[in-house]
Scaffold this motif. Sequence first.
Motif, PDB file in Angstrom:
ATOM      1  N   UNK A 185      -1.830  11.445 -12.323  1.00 29.75           N
ATOM      2  CA  UNK A 185      -2.613  10.884 -11.217  1.00 29.75           C
ATOM      3  C   UNK A 185      -2.487   9.356 -11.217  1.00 29.75           C
ATOM      4  N   UNK A 186      -3.092   8.715 -10.229  1.00 31.43           N
ATOM      5  CA  UNK A 186      -2.971   7.256 -10.098  1.00 31.43           C
ATOM      6  C   UNK A 186      -3.391   6.531 -11.366  1.00 31.43           C
ATOM      7  N   UNK A 187      -4.506   6.948 -11.965  1.00 32.23           N
ATOM      8  CA  UNK A 187      -5.005   6.274 -13.174  1.00 32.23           C
ATOM      9  C   UNK A 187      -4.044   6.450 -14.335  1.00 32.23           C
ATOM     10  N   UNK A 188      -3.496   7.645 -14.507  1.00 29.68           N
ATOM     11  CA  UNK A 188      -2.520   7.879 -15.574  1.00 29.68           C
ATOM     12  C   UNK A 188      -1.259   7.038 -15.361  1.00 29.68           C
ATOM     13  N   UNK A 189      -0.781   6.986 -14.117  1.00 29.31           N
ATOM     14  CA  UNK A 189       0.391   6.162 -13.812  1.00 29.31           C
ATOM     15  C   UNK A 189       0.117   4.689 -14.095  1.00 29.31           C
ATOM     16  N   UNK A 190      -1.055   4.230 -13.690  1.00 26.85           N
ATOM     17  CA  UNK A 190      -1.465   2.840 -13.929  1.00 26.85           C
ATOM     18  C   UNK A 190      -1.469   2.540 -15.431  1.00 26.85           C
ATOM     19  N   UNK A 191      -2.132   3.388 -16.209  1.00 24.40           N
ATOM     20  CA  UNK A 191      -2.224   3.161 -17.655  1.00 24.40           C
ATOM     21  C   UNK A 191      -0.848   3.173 -18.307  1.00 24.40           C
ATOM     22  N   UNK A 215       4.608   6.317  -7.928  1.00 23.27           N
ATOM     23  CA  UNK A 215       4.743   4.966  -8.457  1.00 23.27           C
ATOM     24  C   UNK A 215       6.049   4.395  -7.932  1.00 23.27           C
ATOM     25  N   UNK A 216       5.985   3.177  -7.417  1.00 25.19           N
ATOM     26  CA  UNK A 216       7.163   2.550  -6.843  1.00 25.19           C
ATOM     27  C   UNK A 216       7.313   1.128  -7.333  1.00 25.19           C
ATOM     28  N   UNK A 217       8.486   0.589  -7.102  1.00 25.94           N
ATOM     29  CA  UNK A 217       8.744  -0.789  -7.512  1.00 25.94           C
ATOM     30  C   UNK A 217       9.555  -1.480  -6.428  1.00 25.94           C
ATOM     31  N   UNK A 218       9.249  -2.746  -6.232  1.00 25.01           N
ATOM     32  CA  UNK A 218       9.963  -3.575  -5.264  1.00 25.01           C
ATOM     33  C   UNK A 218      10.363  -4.880  -5.924  1.00 25.01           C
ATOM     34  N   UNK A 219      11.556  -5.358  -5.581  1.00 22.78           N
ATOM     35  CA  UNK A 219      11.984  -6.703  -5.955  1.00 22.78           C
ATOM     36  C   UNK A 219      11.610  -7.584  -4.769  1.00 22.78           C
ATOM     37  N   UNK A 220      10.763  -8.560  -5.018  1.00 17.45           N
ATOM     38  CA  UNK A 220      10.241  -9.408  -3.943  1.00 17.45           C
ATOM     39  C   UNK A 220      11.060 -10.688  -3.881  1.00 17.45           C
ATOM     40  N   UNK A 221      11.574 -10.978  -2.692  1.00 16.00           N
ATOM     41  CA  UNK A 221      12.298 -12.231  -2.472  1.00 16.00           C
ATOM     42  C   UNK A 221      11.698 -12.894  -1.240  1.00 16.00           C
ATOM     43  N   UNK A 222      11.382 -14.140  -1.358  1.00 14.73           N
ATOM     44  CA  UNK A 222      10.818 -14.869  -0.223  1.00 14.73           C
ATOM     45  C   UNK A 222       9.559 -14.212   0.305  1.00 14.73           C
ATOM     46  N   UNK A 223       9.523 -14.004   1.589  1.00 10.25           N
ATOM     47  CA  UNK A 223       8.327 -13.449   2.216  1.00 10.25           C
ATOM     48  C   UNK A 223       8.557 -12.024   2.701  1.00 10.25           C
ATOM     49  N   UNK A 224       9.394 -11.272   1.998  1.00  6.94           N
ATOM     50  CA  UNK A 224       9.743  -9.926   2.457  1.00  6.94           C
ATOM     51  C   UNK A 224       8.844  -8.825   1.903  1.00  6.94           C
ATOM     52  N   UNK A 225       7.636  -9.148   1.479  1.00  4.95           N
ATOM     53  CA  UNK A 225       6.772  -8.149   0.875  1.00  4.95           C
ATOM     54  C   UNK A 225       6.401  -7.060   1.876  1.00  4.95           C
ATOM     55  N   UNK A 226       6.423  -5.828   1.402  1.00  6.80           N
ATOM     56  CA  UNK A 226       6.053  -4.674   2.212  1.00  6.80           C
ATOM     57  C   UNK A 226       5.128  -3.782   1.396  1.00  6.80           C
ATOM     58  N   UNK A 227       4.288  -3.035   2.063  1.00  2.00           N
ATOM     59  CA  UNK A 227       3.434  -2.080   1.358  1.00  2.00           C
ATOM     60  C   UNK A 227       4.215  -0.834   0.950  1.00  2.00           C
ATOM     61  N   UNK A 228       5.448  -0.720   1.406  1.00  2.00           N
ATOM     62  CA  UNK A 228       6.304   0.406   1.040  1.00  2.00           C
ATOM     63  C   UNK A 228       7.270  -0.066  -0.042  1.00  2.00           C
ATOM     64  N   UNK A 229       7.240   0.558  -1.220  1.00  2.00           N
ATOM     65  CA  UNK A 229       8.122   0.133  -2.310  1.00  2.00           C
ATOM     66  C   UNK A 229       9.601   0.313  -1.956  1.00  2.00           C
ATOM     67  N   UNK A 230      10.450  -0.489  -2.595  1.00  2.00           N
ATOM     68  CA  UNK A 230      11.893  -0.341  -2.423  1.00  2.00           C
ATOM     69  C   UNK A 230      12.339   1.049  -2.879  1.00  2.00           C
ATOM     70  N   UNK A 231      11.734   1.524  -3.963  1.00  2.00           N
ATOM     71  CA  UNK A 231      12.065   2.835  -4.513  1.00  2.00           C
ATOM     72  C   UNK A 231      10.790   3.432  -5.111  1.00  2.00           C
ATOM     73  N   UNK A 232      10.583   4.725  -4.887  1.00  2.00           N
ATOM     74  CA  UNK A 232       9.389   5.422  -5.377  1.00  2.00           C
ATOM     75  C   UNK A 232       9.786   6.619  -6.226  1.00  2.00           C
ATOM     76  N   UNK A 233       8.883   6.976  -7.122  1.00  6.69           N
ATOM     77  CA  UNK A 233       9.122   8.087  -8.035  1.00  6.69           C
ATOM     78  C   UNK A 233       7.889   8.973  -8.086  1.00  6.69           C
ATOM     79  N   UNK A 234       8.130  10.267  -8.269  1.00  8.38           N
ATOM     80  CA  UNK A 234       7.003  11.172  -8.420  1.00  8.38           C
ATOM     81  C   UNK A 234       6.759  11.553  -9.872  1.00  8.38           C
ATOM     82  N   UNK A 235       7.565  10.974 -10.778  1.00  7.57           N
ATOM     83  CA  UNK A 235       7.250  11.142 -12.201  1.00  7.57           C
ATOM     84  C   UNK A 235       7.514   9.834 -12.937  1.00  7.57           C
ATOM     85  N   UNK A 236       6.722   9.625 -13.965  1.00  5.80           N
ATOM     86  CA  UNK A 236       6.749   8.343 -14.661  1.00  5.80           C
ATOM     87  C   UNK A 236       8.068   8.110 -15.387  1.00  5.80           C
ATOM     88  N   UNK A 237       8.694   9.148 -15.899  1.00  9.41           N
ATOM     89  CA  UNK A 237       9.922   8.977 -16.671  1.00  9.41           C
ATOM     90  C   UNK A 237      11.028   8.349 -15.823  1.00  9.41           C
TER      91      UNK A 237
END
Length: 88
Positions: free
Chosen positions: A2-8, A51-73
């Motif tokens: 869940x969100x809390x487990x992913x966060x931790x 859980x997703x991750x984005x590489x932020x450059x300049x002012x290109x921030x989006x609420x949608x991650x560059x890439x998302x995963x449904x498992x932590x591994x």
Amino acid sequence: MNNTDLYNAAIKLLDDNRLEYEISNFDSGAFMIDFNIQDKFYCVQIYNNLIGISHITGSDFSTIPDISFDNFEQFEKELKGFISPIKR
């Protein structure tokens, strides 16, 4: 996970790699974790048990991650790919 487990798990991974970060949490239950690796800025986004991750450059921030995963591994493998060049 869940969100809390992913966060931790994400925080532990960042701590284990001695990366400094800034955390934002939202009423929706989403989390955002900002961190730098050398001169690059990244944002981890956790929401709806994804859980997703984005590489932020300049002012290109989006609420949608560059890439998302449904498992932590999968996320961990992706993040370690960013971290490994600085640990050599």
